[in-house]
Scaffold this active site. Structure first.
Site, PDB file in Angstrom:
ATOM      1  N   TRP A 127      45.472  24.720  51.066  1.00  0.00           N
ATOM      2  CA  TRP A 127      44.551  24.463  49.948  1.00  0.00           C
ATOM      3  C   TRP A 127      44.852  25.417  48.800  1.00  0.00           C
ATOM      4  O   TRP A 127      44.811  25.026  47.627  1.00  0.00           O
ATOM      5  CB  TRP A 127      43.090  24.575  50.389  1.00  0.00           C
ATOM      6  CG  TRP A 127      42.703  23.503  51.364  1.00  0.00           C
ATOM      7  CD1 TRP A 127      42.316  23.667  52.661  1.00  0.00           C
ATOM      8  CD2 TRP A 127      42.680  22.081  51.123  1.00  0.00           C
ATOM      9  NE1 TRP A 127      42.053  22.447  53.239  1.00  0.00           N
ATOM     10  CE2 TRP A 127      42.270  21.467  52.339  1.00  0.00           C
ATOM     11  CE3 TRP A 127      42.971  21.277  50.018  1.00  0.00           C
ATOM     12  CZ2 TRP A 127      42.135  20.074  52.460  1.00  0.00           C
ATOM     13  CZ3 TRP A 127      42.834  19.895  50.146  1.00  0.00           C
ATOM     14  CH2 TRP A 127      42.423  19.312  51.342  1.00  0.00           C
TER      15      TRP A 127
ATOM     16  N   ASP B 160      37.540  29.513  46.070  1.00  0.00           N
ATOM     17  CA  ASP B 160      37.312  28.238  46.740  1.00  0.00           C
ATOM     18  C   ASP B 160      36.619  28.586  48.053  1.00  0.00           C
ATOM     19  O   ASP B 160      37.211  29.177  48.944  1.00  0.00           O
ATOM     20  CB  ASP B 160      38.664  27.553  46.995  1.00  0.00           C
ATOM     21  CG  ASP B 160      38.542  26.272  47.841  1.00  0.00           C
ATOM     22  OD1 ASP B 160      37.429  25.949  48.286  1.00  0.00           O
ATOM     23  OD2 ASP B 160      39.589  25.613  48.054  1.00  0.00           O
TER      24      ASP B 160
ATOM     25  N   LYS C  15      31.537  20.370  54.082  1.00  0.00           N
ATOM     26  CA  LYS C  15      31.691  21.179  55.286  1.00  0.00           C
ATOM     27  C   LYS C  15      30.345  21.803  55.682  1.00  0.00           C
ATOM     28  O   LYS C  15      29.810  21.456  56.707  1.00  0.00           O
ATOM     29  CB  LYS C  15      32.789  22.212  55.111  1.00  0.00           C
ATOM     30  CG  LYS C  15      34.178  21.576  55.336  1.00  0.00           C
ATOM     31  CD  LYS C  15      35.106  21.664  54.189  1.00  0.00           C
ATOM     32  CE  LYS C  15      36.378  20.852  54.410  1.00  0.00           C
ATOM     33  NZ  LYS C  15      37.246  20.879  53.244  1.00  0.00           N
TER      34      LYS C  15
END
Ligand SMILES: *Cc1c(COP(=O)(O)O)cnc(C)c1O
Length: 359
Positions: A100, A168, A192
């Site tokens: 990511w 992030d 999530k």
């Protein structure tokens, strides 16, 4: 309803209460005779939900004055581009701690120079790289606090002032208290720990906006969404509602301190089995960098050929979503907020039983 242990990495398990309340609102919102899907995003009913959701974000994380909470579309992936669009003037520093992070780096390069100041790519991202002194000439430092795929998490504390830190936090937001004042921007997909897919949270410090020289298209300009309280265009109403219910549940559990304690217990249950008991399974992440949200493990050399058999046994015992990401292999148990401790205990029990057959 069938009982399962949901270890999915995202979208993933949500508090049952949040799912049920959202289901009810989809049928009849507050006795209005209309579905949550049928009301105006400018109605009083939705305005109340939006405001409560913003207030819960501020309360649970203790977000100080001078920050805005935005609910946008496009996922964390759009933030990889939107963030540098708004904040990267000339140069930014990035920590490359996983896939990511690499994706975030790729997008930032469209907007300026990117200096990768730390990386753990040499060992397939199995550890969190140490963050060196931050160059003074960058507009921000970008980190990924939890690497969902590799099961590593940033456990340090960071103070990069005067350089703002951008994070992030897609997969560990609201899993523990965070000192928001140490960050310039915190963003992530909700799917999530804080809700279903479809809404992206962005916590942004007002003072960082409006500094880049470039023109920014309206929808991609944070200032648009700040000015309109995330109601510039039609927001993902259903996802925001479910996020609000998820935050209510977190608050009812006792807030982030209580949630963090439970998350530590869950991770400890599985890690201690891997470390102290198992001869068959072994964790893949460096111990000091281990994630409390995504626990990755493989079978030791001697038992490598048993992976598929274990997968079937686990499936039969009600375990869902424990297959590891293809870039790590083996298994991954995601232990997000809404996963009960009993599910981790059931998984450990299943592993122990399987191991006993061969020992
Ligand atoms: C899941 C994830 C993303 C991607 O989120 P999308 O909302 O699907 O774009 C980004 N970063 C991290 C750390 C993630 O876990």
């Amino acid at each position: 309803m069938k009982q399962v242990h949901n270890f999915n990495a995202g979208p993933c398990v949500l508090p049952r209460a949040a799912v049920e309340k959202t289901a009810q609102a989809l049928l009849d919102l507050n006795g209005s005779g209309m579905s949550l899907m049928e009301i105006s995003h400018r109605s009083k009913d939705f305005e109340a939900i939006n405001n409560e959701c913003i207030a819960l974000w501020k309360e649970l994380l203790g977000i100080p004055e001078g920050y805005h909470v935005l609910f946008l579309g496009g996922g964390a992936s759009l933030q990889f581009c939107m963030l540098p669009y708004n904040l990267l003037g000339k140069k930014a520093a990035y920590v490359e701690s996983g896939v990511w992070a690499k994706k975030a780096i790729k997008e930032a390069k469209f907007f300026g120079e990117v200096s990768v100041i730390a990386s753990s790519s040499d060992k397939n991202f199995s550890y969190y790289p140490a963050i060196p002194a931050i160059p003074g000439d960058v507009d921000y430092l970008h980190i990924t606090t939890n690497n969902t795929i590799y099961g590593t998490e940033f456990h340090g504390s960071i103070d990069s002032s005067p350089v703002p830190v951008v994070a992030d936090m897609s997969s560990d937001i609201m899993s523990r208290p965070v000192d928001v004042s140490k960050y310039g921007v915190i963003y992530g997909g909700a799917q999530k720990n804080v809700g279903p897919a479809g809404v992206t949270f962005v916590i942004v410090k007002e003072a960082l906006l409006g500094k880049v020289q470039r023109a920014i298209p309206t929808m991609l300009d944070y200032r648009t969404h700040v000015a309109e309280k995330s109601l510039f265009n039609t927001p993902p109403v259903v996802a925001i509602y479910a996020m609000c219910e998820t935050l209510r549940w977190i608050k009812a559990q006792g807030g982030l301190q209580a949630i963090a304690k439970l998350n530590r217990q869950k991770a400890e249950a599985l890690y201690s089995y891997l470390d102290n008991e198992s001869k068959m399974f072994v964790g893949t992440a460096d111990k000091a960098s281990r994630s409390l949200m995504n626990i990755c493990f493989v079978m030791t050399e001697k038992y490598k050929d048993k992976e598929e058999e274990f997968m079937s046994a686990a499936k039969a015992a009600g375990m869902v979503g424990i297959k590891g990401h293809r870039s790590v292999g083996g298994f991954r148990a995601s232990t997000y907020n809404a996963l009960p401790l009993a599910s981790v205990q059931a998984l450990v029990g299943c592993m122990r039983e399987f191991e006993a057959k061969f020992a």
